[in-house]
Design a protein around this motif. Sequence first.
Motif, PDB file in Angstrom:
ATOM      1  N   UNK A   1       6.539  10.130  -0.584  1.00 28.12           N
ATOM      2  CA  UNK A   1       7.537   9.140  -0.244  1.00 28.12           C
ATOM      3  C   UNK A   1       8.074   8.507  -1.525  1.00 28.12           C
ATOM      4  N   UNK A   2       9.382   8.370  -1.565  1.00 30.80           N
ATOM      5  CA  UNK A   2      10.042   7.737  -2.698  1.00 30.80           C
ATOM      6  C   UNK A   2       9.952   6.215  -2.525  1.00 30.80           C
ATOM      7  N   UNK A   3       9.702   5.535  -3.598  1.00 25.72           N
ATOM      8  CA  UNK A   3       9.649   4.067  -3.548  1.00 25.72           C
ATOM      9  C   UNK A   3      11.042   3.497  -3.289  1.00 25.72           C
ATOM     10  N   UNK A   4      11.085   2.379  -2.598  1.00 27.40           N
ATOM     11  CA  UNK A   4      12.349   1.718  -2.275  1.00 27.40           C
ATOM     12  C   UNK A   4      13.170   1.471  -3.538  1.00 27.40           C
ATOM     13  N   UNK A   5      12.517   0.945  -4.572  1.00 26.44           N
ATOM     14  CA  UNK A   5      13.213   0.614  -5.816  1.00 26.44           C
ATOM     15  C   UNK A   5      13.834   1.852  -6.459  1.00 26.44           C
ATOM     16  N   UNK A  49       9.915  11.288   3.585  1.00 26.16           N
ATOM     17  CA  UNK A  49      10.207  11.271   2.155  1.00 26.16           C
ATOM     18  C   UNK A  49      10.920  10.003   1.706  1.00 26.16           C
ATOM     19  N   UNK A  50      11.465   9.264   2.660  1.00 29.30           N
ATOM     20  CA  UNK A  50      12.267   8.080   2.350  1.00 29.30           C
ATOM     21  C   UNK A  50      11.391   6.825   2.309  1.00 29.30           C
ATOM     22  N   UNK A  51      11.882   5.788   1.642  1.00 32.99           N
ATOM     23  CA  UNK A  51      11.177   4.499   1.702  1.00 32.99           C
ATOM     24  C   UNK A  51      11.067   4.063   3.167  1.00 32.99           C
ATOM     25  N   UNK A  52      10.007   3.345   3.491  1.00 37.34           N
ATOM     26  CA  UNK A  52       9.723   3.003   4.888  1.00 37.34           C
ATOM     27  C   UNK A  52      10.905   2.345   5.609  1.00 37.34           C
TER      28      UNK A  52
END
Length: 133
Positions: A1-5, A49-52
């Motif tokens: 998962x990619x971080x939101x930032x 894979x996306x930010x939550x």
Amino acid sequence: MVRFETFMEQVVDRGEYRSLDEADRASRVVLALLGAHLIGRTRAQLAALLPEAFALILLNPLPAAQPLNAERLVRATAAWIEGATEATALWDIGAVLSVVADIAGPDLMAQVLMQLPADWPPLFGLPEHADAA
């Protein structure tokens, strides 16, 4: 998962947004419209894979009554983003979906594109017939 930032930094960079709020708003609208077109395992794999916050948007859209071709997607995006025009909506779509394509990678993107109208690949920054590979 990619971080939101990380996700937001990439969208801000590609969309040349002046603020995180602009990029966030565009991301939420574009991912909701994308999610309305995807089903099953492919949508779940992409969401993972996306930010939550964005995964939830992708997984819980209102289902599309009928698939939107690229032109109608641009119009729908413009309608959902306050002050947007079709030109700025196309820019927003490209900024968000190109980041999504990079995160997904070629194999998952091929599965995603199989569920979308044939004129969507350029919206992700991909060649017209990317799903034929």
